[in-house]
Design a protein around this motif. Structure first.
Motif, PDB file in Angstrom:
ATOM      1  N   ASN A 143       0.796  -1.227   0.000  1.00 23.72           N
ATOM      2  CA  ASN A 143       0.000   0.000   0.000  1.00 23.72           C
ATOM      3  C   ASN A 143       0.830   1.279   0.000  1.00 23.72           C
ATOM      4  N   ASP A 144       2.141   1.180   0.223  1.00 27.29           N
ATOM      5  CA  ASP A 144       2.979   2.383   0.086  1.00 27.29           C
ATOM      6  C   ASP A 144       2.996   2.792  -1.387  1.00 27.29           C
ATOM      7  N   ASN A 145       3.322   1.840  -2.253  1.00 26.69           N
ATOM      8  CA  ASN A 145       3.336   2.143  -3.690  1.00 26.69           C
ATOM      9  C   ASN A 145       1.930   2.453  -4.207  1.00 26.69           C
ATOM     10  N   LEU A 146       0.932   1.753  -3.659  1.00 24.55           N
ATOM     11  CA  LEU A 146      -0.448   2.052  -4.071  1.00 24.55           C
ATOM     12  C   LEU A 146      -0.788   3.508  -3.724  1.00 24.55           C
ATOM     13  N   ALA A 147      -0.384   3.946  -2.521  1.00 25.67           N
ATOM     14  CA  ALA A 147      -0.681   5.322  -2.092  1.00 25.67           C
ATOM     15  C   ALA A 147      -0.009   6.335  -3.025  1.00 25.67           C
ATOM     16  N   ALA A 148       1.198   6.004  -3.484  1.00 30.99           N
ATOM     17  CA  ALA A 148       1.894   6.919  -4.407  1.00 30.99           C
ATOM     18  C   ALA A 148       1.113   7.018  -5.717  1.00 30.99           C
ATOM     19  N   LEU A 149       0.640   5.871  -6.211  1.00 31.07           N
ATOM     20  CA  LEU A 149      -0.124   5.875  -7.469  1.00 31.07           C
ATOM     21  C   LEU A 149      -1.446   6.615  -7.288  1.00 31.07           C
ATOM     22  N   VAL A 150      -2.030   6.466  -6.096  1.00 32.54           N
ATOM     23  CA  VAL A 150      -3.280   7.191  -5.802  1.00 32.54           C
ATOM     24  C   VAL A 150      -3.005   8.698  -5.755  1.00 32.54           C
ATOM     25  N   ALA A 151      -1.873   9.078  -5.169  1.00 32.26           N
ATOM     26  CA  ALA A 151      -1.524  10.510  -5.116  1.00 32.26           C
ATOM     27  C   ALA A 151      -1.399  11.064  -6.536  1.00 32.26           C
ATOM     28  N   LEU A 152      -0.854  10.259  -7.443  1.00 36.44           N
ATOM     29  CA  LEU A 152      -0.703  10.712  -8.833  1.00 36.44           C
ATOM     30  C   LEU A 152      -2.053  10.798  -9.527  1.00 36.44           C
ATOM     31  N   VAL A 153      -2.861   9.750  -9.404  1.00 40.28           N
ATOM     32  CA  VAL A 153      -4.135   9.738 -10.140  1.00 40.28           C
ATOM     33  C   VAL A 153      -5.088  10.798  -9.581  1.00 40.28           C
ATOM     34  N   SER A 154      -4.937  11.112  -8.304  1.00 40.73           N
ATOM     35  CA  SER A 154      -5.872  12.074  -7.707  1.00 40.73           C
ATOM     36  C   SER A 154      -5.296  13.483  -7.659  1.00 40.73           C
ATOM     37  N   ASP A 155      -4.101  13.658  -8.217  1.00 45.21           N
ATOM     38  CA  ASP A 155      -3.537  14.999  -8.308  1.00 45.21           C
ATOM     39  C   ASP A 155      -3.270  15.633  -6.941  1.00 45.21           C
ATOM     40  N   ALA A 156      -2.783  14.828  -6.010  1.00 46.66           N
ATOM     41  CA  ALA A 156      -2.548  15.345  -4.655  1.00 46.66           C
ATOM     42  C   ALA A 156      -1.297  16.224  -4.609  1.00 46.66           C
ATOM     43  N   ASP A 157      -1.230  17.077  -3.587  1.00 43.37           N
ATOM     44  CA  ASP A 157      -0.047  17.925  -3.393  1.00 43.37           C
ATOM     45  C   ASP A 157       0.925  17.295  -2.416  1.00 43.37           C
ATOM     46  N   VAL A 158       0.387  16.445  -1.538  1.00 43.91           N
ATOM     47  CA  VAL A 158       1.246  15.885  -0.494  1.00 43.91           C
ATOM     48  C   VAL A 158       0.782  14.465  -0.166  1.00 43.91           C
ATOM     49  N   LEU A 159       1.748  13.612   0.182  1.00 45.30           N
ATOM     50  CA  LEU A 159       1.447  12.242   0.618  1.00 45.30           C
ATOM     51  C   LEU A 159       2.017  12.058   2.024  1.00 45.30           C
ATOM     52  N   PHE A 160       1.176  11.675   2.965  1.00 43.35           N
ATOM     53  CA  PHE A 160       1.640  11.353   4.320  1.00 43.35           C
ATOM     54  C   PHE A 160       1.574   9.842   4.483  1.00 43.35           C
ATOM     55  N   ILE A 161       2.716   9.215   4.682  1.00 43.28           N
ATOM     56  CA  ILE A 161       2.744   7.767   4.913  1.00 43.28           C
ATOM     57  C   ILE A 161       2.835   7.552   6.421  1.00 43.28           C
ATOM     58  N   CYS A 162       1.750   7.057   7.003  1.00 43.67           N
ATOM     59  CA  CYS A 162       1.721   6.885   8.460  1.00 43.67           C
ATOM     60  C   CYS A 162       2.048   5.444   8.798  1.00 43.67           C
ATOM     61  N   SER A 163       3.096   5.287   9.598  1.00 42.13           N
ATOM     62  CA  SER A 163       3.540   3.946   9.940  1.00 42.13           C
ATOM     63  C   SER A 163       3.816   3.868  11.434  1.00 42.13           C
ATOM     64  N   ASP A 164       4.574   2.858  11.838  1.00 36.23           N
ATOM     65  CA  ASP A 164       4.906   2.768  13.265  1.00 36.23           C
ATOM     66  C   ASP A 164       6.379   3.086  13.494  1.00 36.23           C
ATOM     67  N   ILE A 165       6.978   3.778  12.524  1.00 31.07           N
ATOM     68  CA  ILE A 165       8.358   4.230  12.699  1.00 31.07           C
ATOM     69  C   ILE A 165       8.388   5.753  12.509  1.00 31.07           C
ATOM     70  N   ASP A 166       9.385   6.387  13.103  1.00 32.32           N
ATOM     71  CA  ASP A 166       9.410   7.861  13.089  1.00 32.32           C
ATOM     72  C   ASP A 166       9.771   8.448  11.729  1.00 32.32           C
ATOM     73  N   GLY A 167      10.413   7.659  10.884  1.00 36.06           N
ATOM     74  CA  GLY A 167      10.846   8.174   9.591  1.00 36.06           C
ATOM     75  C   GLY A 167      12.070   7.393   9.144  1.00 36.06           C
ATOM     76  N   LEU A 168      12.890   8.017   8.307  1.00 33.15           N
ATOM     77  CA  LEU A 168      14.098   7.342   7.820  1.00 33.15           C
ATOM     78  C   LEU A 168      15.284   7.730   8.702  1.00 33.15           C
ATOM     79  N   TYR A 169      16.016   6.715   9.138  1.00 35.02           N
ATOM     80  CA  TYR A 169      17.199   6.951   9.985  1.00 35.02           C
ATOM     81  C   TYR A 169      18.481   6.754   9.179  1.00 35.02           C
ATOM     82  N   ASP A 170      19.562   7.323   9.693  1.00 35.97           N
ATOM     83  CA  ASP A 170      20.848   7.148   8.998  1.00 35.97           C
ATOM     84  C   ASP A 170      21.505   5.804   9.345  1.00 35.97           C
ATOM     85  N   ALA A 171      20.901   5.047  10.256  1.00 28.55           N
ATOM     86  CA  ALA A 171      21.363   3.680  10.586  1.00 28.55           C
ATOM     87  C   ALA A 171      20.153   2.971  11.191  1.00 28.55           C
TER      88      ALA A 171
END
Ligand code: GLU
Length: 375
Positions: free
Chosen positions: A151-179
């Motif tokens: 559903n991450d990739n699905l959400a990106a495709l949905v953002a494209l088809v629906s002409d969104a300005d922003v995509l928020f991916i809500c998960s159980d991690i804070d974001g991307l870490y450097d390690a």
């Protein structure tokens, strides 16, 4: 929209992962979706539009299906999705005073030009009617060949088809870490990422989550798709109470993947250079003035002739005075258009035997799907 400023978004896609829908992996809970729903309500009150991409159907239906001892079969999983989808939707609907709508799609649907336009029109129509679209993969029919898979990739495709300005991916991690934060105590959260390079991909380990399909890699794939198309993207921790109050106050949270170019120019590039025009519409002076002057959609009334061979969803050029002035995605096939060109929208139904949508979708080319070449 200024890509360096994500806060002035008008339309968002919010992807909510299984870990938030069904935290224990076997039934739905509103614990984490209530703050998300509150954020959505506040955004809507501020005049913004929100589309949800929700996972969790398989997890929500897990307890309902008796499984083999030797692991879950595909049919069992698809049955879990079928029963769990209802539970997941009911859970969302309880959080809102307005109606929610269910859209189940596959990659096959997004690849098919006609179905792509139909999805676009449906989402547009739901938003106009103040309904919250909730999208998931159609897991019960999806086979390997036609599914997006996560559903991450699905959400990106949905953002494209629906002409969104922003995509928020809500998960159980804070974001991307450097390690890897699970094994390295010094790992630092990256507040923003300017470009999704090989080095950034190298930071994504394997998924640790047993419930969800996606991991960090699919989130980066999603962010690559969206940011390349001018859509700012965030990975945020949906389990953290402060996340949504911060987003409501336009405060930066999680990791922000910055849109690499402007949304309009990305769309223009896609329409102008990536798509091949399958036909041409010659328009009159009134239509030309409406397109150039008012940023209007193209209506049948202003079309003088149609050339080429195209189906609904194909790209077509727009010509005025022997010059191609625009390109867009057609809502009608060549055969249909031949019958209605020059006509008033009110006559479409009696001529074609159907109306594509409500009064909002009578355009031949909607202005959201149109680029002007000299602007
Ligand atoms: N479509 C799946 C479900 O609803 C989720 C896929 C994913 O989590 O990426 O369970």
């Amino acid at each position: 929209m200024n890509t360096q400023n994500w806060t002035n978004w008008q339309r968002a896609v919010i992807k909510v992962g299984s870990a938030l829908i069904a935290p224990n992996g076997d039934q739905v809970s509103d614990q984490y979706i209530l703050p998300i729903a509150q954020f959505i309500n506040e955004s809507r009150l501020a005049g913004k539009e929100v589309i949800i991409v929700s996972s969790g159907s398989v997890a929500a239906g897990r307890n309902e299906i008796n499984c083999h001892d030797q692991g879950v079969t595909i049919a069992e999983k698809q049955a879990m999705a079928a029963v769990g989808q209802v539970k997941m939707m009911e859970n969302w609907q309880r959080c809102f005073d307005v109606s929610c709508a269910q859209l189940l799609i596959t990659h096959g649907d997004l690849r098919d030009r006609r179905r792509y336009v139909n999805i676009k029109n449906t989402v547009r129509e739901l938003l106009i009617n103040n309904i919250i679209p909730i999208i998931n993969e159609n897991d019960t029919v999806a086979t390997q060949e036609i599914k997006v898979g996560d559903n991450d990739n699905l959400a990106a495709l949905v953002a494209l088809v629906s002409d969104a300005d922003v995509l928020f991916i809500c998960s159980d991690i804070d974001g991307l870490y450097d390690a890897d934060p699970k094994t390295n105590r010094n790992a630092k959260l990256l507040p923003s990422v300017d470009a999704i390079t090989k080095d950034i991909y190298a930071l994504a380990g394997d998924t640790q989550n047993k419930i969800a399909t996606g991991g960090m890699i699919t989130k980066l794939q999603a962010a690559e798709k969206t940011t390349n198309n001018g859509i700012n993207t965030f990975i945020v921790n949906g389990k953290n109470e402060n996340t949504f109050s911060k987003l409501s106050n336009n405060q930066h949270v999680g990791t922000w993947f910055k849109a690499v170019n402007n949304k309009d120019s990305a769309k223009k590039q896609w329409l102008q250079y990536t798509l091949h025009a399958s036909g041409k519409l010659v328009i009159d002076e009134g239509a030309q003035a409406a397109l150039l002057g008012n940023g209007a959609s193209l209506l049948a009334k202003g079309i003088v002739s149609a050339q080429g061979d195209f189906v609904r969803g194909d790209a077509i050029d727009i010509e005025y005075n022997n010059e191609i002035i625009a390109r867009g995605l057609s809502q009608y096939s060549k055969a249909e258009l031949a019958l209605i060109l020059g006509k008033d929208s009110a006559e479409f139904e009696s001529i074609l035997g159907f109306r594509l949508g409500s009064k909002h979708t009578e355009e031949i080319i909607h202005r959201d799907d149109l680029v002007l070449f000299n602007s």
